[in-house]
Design a protein around this motif. Structure first.
Motif, PDB file in Angstrom:
ATOM      1  N   ARG A 194       0.842  -1.182   0.000  1.00 13.65           N
ATOM      2  CA  ARG A 194       0.000   0.000   0.000  1.00 13.65           C
ATOM      3  C   ARG A 194       0.882   1.238   0.000  1.00 13.65           C
ATOM      4  O   ARG A 194       2.100   1.137   0.093  1.00 13.65           O
ATOM      5  CB  ARG A 194      -0.945  -0.015   1.191  1.00 13.65           C
ATOM      6  N   SER A 195       0.259   2.375  -0.058  1.00 10.63           N
ATOM      7  CA  SER A 195       0.990   3.622  -0.184  1.00 10.63           C
ATOM      8  C   SER A 195       1.957   3.830   0.969  1.00 10.63           C
ATOM      9  O   SER A 195       1.576   3.793   2.136  1.00 10.63           O
ATOM     10  CB  SER A 195       0.005   4.793  -0.234  1.00 10.63           C
ATOM     11  N   ILE A 196       3.233   4.041   0.628  1.00  9.68           N
ATOM     12  CA  ILE A 196       4.223   4.252   1.676  1.00  9.68           C
ATOM     13  C   ILE A 196       4.165   5.657   2.245  1.00  9.68           C
ATOM     14  O   ILE A 196       4.842   5.946   3.227  1.00  9.68           O
ATOM     15  CB  ILE A 196       5.650   3.938   1.184  1.00  9.68           C
ATOM     16  N   SER A 197       3.384   6.517   1.644  1.00  4.05           N
ATOM     17  CA  SER A 197       3.253   7.866   2.195  1.00  4.05           C
ATOM     18  C   SER A 197       2.582   7.828   3.563  1.00  4.05           C
ATOM     19  O   SER A 197       2.696   8.780   4.335  1.00  4.05           O
ATOM     20  CB  SER A 197       2.459   8.767   1.240  1.00  4.05           C
ATOM     21  N   SER A 198       1.926   6.702   3.871  1.00 10.93           N
ATOM     22  CA  SER A 198       1.304   6.542   5.190  1.00 10.93           C
ATOM     23  C   SER A 198       2.287   6.001   6.233  1.00 10.93           C
ATOM     24  O   SER A 198       1.964   5.944   7.415  1.00 10.93           O
ATOM     25  CB  SER A 198       0.105   5.610   5.098  1.00 10.93           C
ATOM     26  N   PHE A 199       3.479   5.612   5.797  1.00 10.22           N
ATOM     27  CA  PHE A 199       4.469   5.066   6.725  1.00 10.22           C
ATOM     28  C   PHE A 199       5.199   6.215   7.410  1.00 10.22           C
ATOM     29  O   PHE A 199       5.774   7.070   6.742  1.00 10.22           O
ATOM     30  CB  PHE A 199       5.486   4.200   5.994  1.00 10.22           C
ATOM     31  N   ASN A 200       5.222   6.214   8.715  1.00  9.70           N
ATOM     32  CA  ASN A 200       5.932   7.269   9.426  1.00  9.70           C
ATOM     33  C   ASN A 200       7.448   7.110   9.267  1.00  9.70           C
ATOM     34  O   ASN A 200       8.167   8.077   9.086  1.00  9.70           O
ATOM     35  CB  ASN A 200       5.559   7.262  10.899  1.00  9.70           C
ATOM     36  N   VAL A 201       7.900   5.874   9.367  1.00 13.31           N
ATOM     37  CA  VAL A 201       9.321   5.577   9.208  1.00 13.31           C
ATOM     38  C   VAL A 201       9.457   4.288   8.424  1.00 13.31           C
ATOM     39  O   VAL A 201       8.744   3.322   8.683  1.00 13.31           O
ATOM     40  CB  VAL A 201      10.045   5.425  10.564  1.00 13.31           C
ATOM     41  N   THR A 202      10.374   4.284   7.477  1.00 13.97           N
ATOM     42  CA  THR A 202      10.707   3.055   6.754  1.00 13.97           C
ATOM     43  C   THR A 202      12.198   2.823   6.926  1.00 13.97           C
ATOM     44  O   THR A 202      12.981   3.778   6.886  1.00 13.97           O
ATOM     45  CB  THR A 202      10.348   3.179   5.272  1.00 13.97           C
ATOM     46  N   ALA A 203      12.569   1.584   7.135  1.00 14.86           N
ATOM     47  CA  ALA A 203      13.953   1.316   7.479  1.00 14.86           C
ATOM     48  C   ALA A 203      14.452   0.022   6.857  1.00 14.86           C
ATOM     49  O   ALA A 203      13.665  -0.832   6.432  1.00 14.86           O
ATOM     50  CB  ALA A 203      14.101   1.233   9.001  1.00 14.86           C
ATOM     51  N   TRP A 204      15.749  -0.094   6.825  1.00 15.51           N
ATOM     52  CA  TRP A 204      16.420  -1.351   6.510  1.00 15.51           C
ATOM     53  C   TRP A 204      17.197  -1.786   7.737  1.00 15.51           C
ATOM     54  O   TRP A 204      17.927  -0.989   8.330  1.00 15.51           O
ATOM     55  CB  TRP A 204      17.375  -1.185   5.329  1.00 15.51           C
ATOM     56  N   TYR A 205      17.004  -3.038   8.100  1.00 18.65           N
ATOM     57  CA  TYR A 205      17.767  -3.671   9.159  1.00 18.65           C
ATOM     58  C   TYR A 205      18.542  -4.828   8.544  1.00 18.65           C
ATOM     59  O   TYR A 205      18.248  -5.271   7.434  1.00 18.65           O
ATOM     60  CB  TYR A 205      16.831  -4.232  10.243  1.00 18.65           C
ATOM     61  N   ARG A 206      19.512  -5.324   9.277  1.00 19.12           N
ATOM     62  CA  ARG A 206      20.223  -6.520   8.822  1.00 19.12           C
ATOM     63  C   ARG A 206      20.567  -7.389  10.015  1.00 19.12           C
ATOM     64  O   ARG A 206      20.703  -6.910  11.136  1.00 19.12           O
ATOM     65  CB  ARG A 206      21.493  -6.152   8.049  1.00 19.12           C
ATOM     66  N   GLN A 207      20.702  -8.671   9.706  1.00 14.87           N
ATOM     67  CA  GLN A 207      21.083  -9.623  10.742  1.00 14.87           C
ATOM     68  C   GLN A 207      22.110 -10.584  10.171  1.00 14.87           C
ATOM     69  O   GLN A 207      21.821 -11.346   9.236  1.00 14.87           O
ATOM     70  CB  GLN A 207      19.867 -10.401  11.248  1.00 14.87           C
ATOM     71  N   ALA A 208      23.298 -10.510  10.727  1.00 16.90           N
ATOM     72  CA  ALA A 208      24.377 -11.411  10.328  1.00 16.90           C
ATOM     73  C   ALA A 208      24.294 -12.696  11.160  1.00 16.90           C
ATOM     74  O   ALA A 208      23.712 -12.686  12.255  1.00 16.90           O
ATOM     75  CB  ALA A 208      25.721 -10.731  10.528  1.00 16.90           C
ATOM     76  N   PRO A 229      33.034  -7.423   3.340  1.00 19.13           N
ATOM     77  CA  PRO A 229      32.578  -8.736   3.821  1.00 19.13           C
ATOM     78  C   PRO A 229      31.718  -8.639   5.076  1.00 19.13           C
ATOM     79  O   PRO A 229      30.790  -9.441   5.248  1.00 19.13           O
ATOM     80  CB  PRO A 229      33.895  -9.468   4.093  1.00 19.13           C
ATOM     81  N   GLU A 230      31.999  -7.665   5.923  1.00 25.65           N
ATOM     82  CA  GLU A 230      31.199  -7.510   7.142  1.00 25.65           C
ATOM     83  C   GLU A 230      29.788  -7.000   6.880  1.00 25.65           C
ATOM     84  O   GLU A 230      28.979  -6.925   7.815  1.00 25.65           O
ATOM     85  CB  GLU A 230      31.912  -6.602   8.148  1.00 25.65           C
ATOM     86  N   ASP A 231      29.468  -6.648   5.655  1.00 25.58           N
ATOM     87  CA  ASP A 231      28.096  -6.282   5.293  1.00 25.58           C
ATOM     88  C   ASP A 231      27.249  -7.518   4.999  1.00 25.58           C
ATOM     89  O   ASP A 231      26.035  -7.404   4.780  1.00 25.58           O
ATOM     90  CB  ASP A 231      28.079  -5.375   4.064  1.00 25.58           C
ATOM     91  N   THR A 232      27.867  -8.675   4.995  1.00 26.72           N
ATOM     92  CA  THR A 232      27.149  -9.911   4.747  1.00 26.72           C
ATOM     93  C   THR A 232      26.085 -10.135   5.817  1.00 26.72           C
ATOM     94  O   THR A 232      26.387 -10.120   7.012  1.00 26.72           O
ATOM     95  CB  THR A 232      28.114 -11.106   4.720  1.00 26.72           C
ATOM     96  N   ALA A 233      24.845 -10.302   5.384  1.00 27.84           N
ATOM     97  CA  ALA A 233      23.725 -10.454   6.319  1.00 27.84           C
ATOM     98  C   ALA A 233      22.443 -10.664   5.529  1.00 27.84           C
ATOM     99  O   ALA A 233      22.428 -10.533   4.301  1.00 27.84           O
ATOM    100  CB  ALA A 233      23.585  -9.207   7.191  1.00 27.84           C
ATOM    101  N   VAL A 234      21.389 -10.976   6.260  1.00 28.29           N
ATOM    102  CA  VAL A 234      20.054 -10.911   5.682  1.00 28.29           C
ATOM    103  C   VAL A 234      19.515  -9.519   5.968  1.00 28.29           C
ATOM    104  O   VAL A 234      19.541  -9.064   7.125  1.00 28.29           O
ATOM    105  CB  VAL A 234      19.125 -11.984   6.271  1.00 28.29           C
ATOM    106  N   TYR A 235      19.056  -8.859   4.942  1.00 23.34           N
ATOM    107  CA  TYR A 235      18.561  -7.492   5.057  1.00 23.34           C
ATOM    108  C   TYR A 235      17.030  -7.498   5.043  1.00 23.34           C
ATOM    109  O   TYR A 235      16.417  -8.121   4.175  1.00 23.34           O
ATOM    110  CB  TYR A 235      19.100  -6.643   3.909  1.00 23.34           C
ATOM    111  N   TYR A 236      16.466  -6.779   6.007  1.00 19.87           N
ATOM    112  CA  TYR A 236      15.015  -6.746   6.180  1.00 19.87           C
ATOM    113  C   TYR A 236      14.494  -5.326   6.017  1.00 19.87           C
ATOM    114  O   TYR A 236      15.081  -4.368   6.545  1.00 19.87           O
ATOM    115  CB  TYR A 236      14.636  -7.227   7.569  1.00 19.87           C
ATOM    116  N   CYS A 237      13.394  -5.220   5.336  1.00 24.52           N
ATOM    117  CA  CYS A 237      12.678  -3.962   5.227  1.00 24.52           C
ATOM    118  C   CYS A 237      11.689  -3.860   6.392  1.00 24.52           C
ATOM    119  O   CYS A 237      11.072  -4.868   6.788  1.00 24.52           O
ATOM    120  CB  CYS A 237      11.924  -3.917   3.904  1.00 24.52           C
ATOM    121  N   ASN A 238      11.565  -2.672   6.925  1.00 22.29           N
ATOM    122  CA  ASN A 238      10.686  -2.443   8.076  1.00 22.29           C
ATOM    123  C   ASN A 238       9.902  -1.164   7.869  1.00 22.29           C
ATOM    124  O   ASN A 238      10.449  -0.167   7.376  1.00 22.29           O
ATOM    125  CB  ASN A 238      11.532  -2.355   9.344  1.00 22.29           C
TER     126      ASN A 238
END
Length: 120
Positions: free
Chosen positions: A26-40, A87-96
């Motif tokens: 749906r429209s992201i204009s309704s999202f207050n904050v959108t982020a990328w997280y990662r987990q190695a 190499p230390e950027d290796t991870a699973v990246y999640y949208c939030n």
């Protein structure tokens, strides 16, 4: 309800670039904050970058100057451009996405993740 679908992950050599995209249902204009997280592997999930509805951005110290987060309200997508990968950027990246509702307070939504592997 919000569905977030990430894409763009893969295998890249150190020094290379990848562009991750997060498509929202749906429209992201309704999202207050959108982020990328990662987990190695073996580590806690950590914030990589976020962007507020007004456009202000915030980055983890480890990615400043290398990653750029942006949002396209017309396409309902949030993008993470990753340059000079290490190499230390290796991870699973999640949208939030976080949405403030007057009824229920803050609601957080997560995508399924996309794997990024940086070889040395």
């Amino acid at each position: 309800q919000v569905q977030l679908v990430e894409s763009g992950g893969g295998l890249v050599q150190a020094g290379g670039s990848l562009r991750l995209s997060c498509a929202a249902s749906r429209s992201i204009s309704s999202f207050n904050v959108t982020a990328w997280y990662r987990q190695a592997p073996g580590k806690q999930r950590e914030l990589v970058a976020n962007i507020a509805s007004g456009g202000s951005t915030n980055y983890a110290d480890s990615v400043k100057g290398r990653f750029t987060i942006s949002r396209d309200n017309a396409k309902n997508t949030v993008t993470l451009q990753m340059n000079s990968l290490k190499p230390e950027d290796t991870a699973v990246y999640y949208c939030n996405a976080r949405i403030l509702s007057w009824r229920s307070g803050w609601n957080a939504y997560w995508g399924q993740g996309t794997r990024v592997t940086v070889s040395s």
